[in-house]
Each structure stands twice: as structure tokens, then as C-alpha cells.
Scaffold this active site. Sequence first.
Site, PDB file in Angstrom:
ATOM      1  N   GLU A 208       0.798  -1.230   0.000  1.00  0.00           N
ATOM      2  CA  GLU A 208       0.000   0.000   0.000  1.00  0.00           C
ATOM      3  C   GLU A 208       0.833   1.283   0.000  1.00  0.00           C
ATOM      4  O   GLU A 208       0.663   2.131   0.881  1.00  0.00           O
ATOM      5  CB  GLU A 208      -0.978  -0.021   1.190  1.00  0.00           C
ATOM      6  CG  GLU A 208      -1.893  -1.235   1.155  1.00  0.00           C
ATOM      7  CD  GLU A 208      -2.775  -1.378   2.401  1.00  0.00           C
ATOM      8  OE1 GLU A 208      -2.741  -0.500   3.266  1.00  0.00           O
ATOM      9  OE2 GLU A 208      -3.498  -2.395   2.476  1.00  0.00           O
ATOM     10  N   HIS A 285     -10.554  -5.796  -2.312  1.00  0.00           N
ATOM     11  CA  HIS A 285     -11.577  -5.676  -1.266  1.00  0.00           C
ATOM     12  C   HIS A 285     -12.747  -4.905  -1.878  1.00  0.00           C
ATOM     13  O   HIS A 285     -12.700  -3.666  -1.969  1.00  0.00           O
ATOM     14  CB  HIS A 285     -11.015  -4.934  -0.041  1.00  0.00           C
ATOM     15  CG  HIS A 285      -9.929  -5.706   0.661  1.00  0.00           C
ATOM     16  ND1 HIS A 285     -10.179  -6.900   1.295  1.00  0.00           N
ATOM     17  CD2 HIS A 285      -8.607  -5.460   0.800  1.00  0.00           C
ATOM     18  CE1 HIS A 285      -9.053  -7.356   1.829  1.00  0.00           C
ATOM     19  NE2 HIS A 285      -8.077  -6.506   1.539  1.00  0.00           N
ATOM     20  N   ASP A 315     -12.296 -10.131  -1.115  1.00  0.00           N
ATOM     21  CA  ASP A 315     -13.583 -10.314  -0.427  1.00  0.00           C
ATOM     22  C   ASP A 315     -14.550  -9.294  -0.997  1.00  0.00           C
ATOM     23  O   ASP A 315     -14.141  -8.281  -1.565  1.00  0.00           O
ATOM     24  CB  ASP A 315     -13.491 -10.249   1.110  1.00  0.00           C
ATOM     25  CG  ASP A 315     -12.766  -9.052   1.666  1.00  0.00           C
ATOM     26  OD1 ASP A 315     -12.778  -7.986   1.015  1.00  0.00           O
ATOM     27  OD2 ASP A 315     -12.185  -9.163   2.762  1.00  0.00           O
TER      28      ASP A 315
END
Length: 393
Positions: A208, A285, A315
Amino acid sequence: MMKLSATFAVLAGFIPYALGQAQEWGQCGGIGWTGATTCVSGTTCVVVNSYYSQCQPGTATSTTSTTTTASTTPSSTAGLNTLAKAAGKLYFGSATDNPELSDSAYVTILSNSKEFGQITPGNSMKWDATEPTRGTFTFTNGDVIANLAKTNGQLLRGHNCVWHNQLPSWVSSGSFTAADLTTVIQNHCGTVVGHYKGQVYSWDVVNEPFNDDGTWRSDVFYNTLNTTYVSIALQAARAADPNAKLYINDYNIENSGAKATAMLNLVKQLIADGVPIDGVGFQCHFIVGSVPTSFQTVLEQFTALGLEVAITELDIRMTLPETDALLAQQAKDYQSVVQACMNVEKCVGITIWDYTDKYSWVPSTFSGQGAACPWDSNLTIKPAYNGIVAALS
Ligand code: 9MR
């Protein structure tokens, strides 16, 4: 009560509700409940919570309604990893975390290498877990997961070396010179990656690095070393385990846009500079009903540079309560995301950020949201499972 149309029941592989009426004080609904949803005369189905409705004495003055989702029959019993490998991928995997490993039913599914050929430790290889004080390394929890992967014959993804989050304060609040912090990063990445040398398929060396607008994230690494911390970490990781694939991993780079472009420009520069970089991880995500539309195109922009790519933390969350309609949309969304990876040869594998809602990070982070995983909190598959199967088959 929610009703399933016959067509939908066939398409989604649902088992129709059991017939008959629940007895007084018996269960008559709730997420995952597949038994009777009406009550014997003189009692009324009352929602106790989203997982449990009960036939209580008395007659309803108004119609009680509850969210009841039917159980899912797998459209294939081969297992997700078996299907992924048959389709040319290296693995289908799941994240896991140490506290969950005391749940034997959970571990049994996680350890089934037909379903999962790869695992990622969700927390136990991060900086706060591995080097809580400078120069003192603890690998106890990370080793548990590495050993589980070994026992199960599963690949291991290392996660992660350098990240702005989950840093011990001696790092995040340290006042380092550039030279000091270079040594700190080299020692951390070299020691952690070296400890797992030979056991890890790929490492998220840098996690990130970007803000959502594509600018560099302001953290101790960037603020002290500018962008050079990325190559410092990658070079230390390469030296420590020359056979591990080295990744940069991020979220919100799955659609074309400023952040994906920033990542593309970073890896182009690293390649031009001869810095070791093997892959880019797309966390994925997502939110039900709004998965990215240009994901395959973005993946191809990275593989065109000679890199491999992977879905590393998939997810797809929803606003609770879950409904049959949301679960059906979630199945489509899982299918389209996995299909994007299937369509790109150098997309090597897919990891879900834990396989069950029971241990998902989502509800504690996004209030009112959850149900993001392909297995529900009873460790039972959801329609999302069949969405994945459809893409892998
Ligand atoms: O799953 C992890 C959760 O248990 C931690 O509380 C959280 C803390 O930051 O990190 C979660 O994992 C993250 C991963 O390391 C990086 N990408 C986002 C993941 C979800 O937050």
C-alpha cells in the site's frame, strides 16, 4: 418471508426450504436456516436476531418478516484449488490468522488442499508481530502458519515487509536519518524474508505505497527516504531469499485510474532501474454490486511489462442483513472478479481474505457491513462459492 423463484433456485444451486411447520419454541428462520419457516397454530414466528427466529406463543398482529437465506449446494465438489490448478493457475488460497487456528472445524476446511493450495498469514508476519522492538525478532506465530502450510502441502505468501500500518512505535515514531532507516529496513526485510527462505512462494515486500489519488502515502518510510524505500526493501528481500517472488501489493488499483497508473509507473521505473520486482498484488476488497469493470485490462497492463499478477486479498462485502438477492449478486461479482484473473495467463492465483464470514475483518472495520466471504459464519458455502466455481471451470 422471502420467496425463491424456481429458476433462481436452480441457477444458484439452492435447496428448497423444508416443508412442514416448526413447533412452539422451535426455530423458524434466520440466516443459514433451511428448516420450516412457518409455525404451528397458536404460535408466531418472531425474529430474535438475524440468525434466529422462533415460534413463540400467540398470534401475530402483523406479519413477521425475517431474512432467511437457503443453503447452497456446491456446483462442483472438486474444490476451488483443484479447479484453479486444472485451469492453469498455481493456486486458489485463503488468508488465515493464528487465533482462528484453535477452531478445529475451521482448520479442517482451511487445510483441505482441494479447496486451498495456498495460505497467507493475515497478521503474524507483519512488522509489529515480527520485530516489536528494534533488533528483536519473534517468529512464533508466523512459524505456526508457515508450518501449517508445509504440513498441508500449501504454498505460502509472505505478508508483509514494509507497510505504513501495524508498525511498532519505534518505527512509526522514530526519528531516523535516511541512513538509519535504510539500515532498519534492510535488517527487517532481510531478517524476516531470510527466516522464511525456501518456504515462501511470494512476498508482499511493499504494501500500500499509494494514496487513492495516486500520490505517495505519507509515512515514516516515504517521509524519510522518499521513494527509495521501495528499492531498498526489494533489494534486501531478494538478497535474503533469491527464489521468492517479490511483490508490491495495493488496493484500489483494480480499476483504471490515478492509483493504477501510479503503480504502473512505479513498476516501470523499478524495472528500468534494474530493481528486483516480480509481481503486483491486487487486494480486491470489493463491494457487492460494484466490482471493477476494467480489472482485466489493468491486469494486462502489468503483465505486458513482464510481471506476474495475483489477486491477493479478495472479499466482496455487503450492507447487512444479507438477503438472497445480495447473495446472488455477490456470486456474480465473485465470478466476474475471478474470471478476470482466469482471462490473464500471468495472473498466477487468487487468495480470499479468509474464507469464512466467521473470521472476516470486514464487520469490525465497516459498520453494518459484512458477509463478504464465500463461506458463511457457520462454515457453510454460500452462492459466492458457486460463482467462483463457474469462473474456474
Ligand atoms: O486482516 C487483517 C486484520 O486482522 C487486521 O486487523 C488489519 C489491521 O490493519 O489488517 C488486516 O489485513 C489487511 C492487510 O494486511 C492489508 N490489506 C488490507 C487488509 C484488511 O484490512
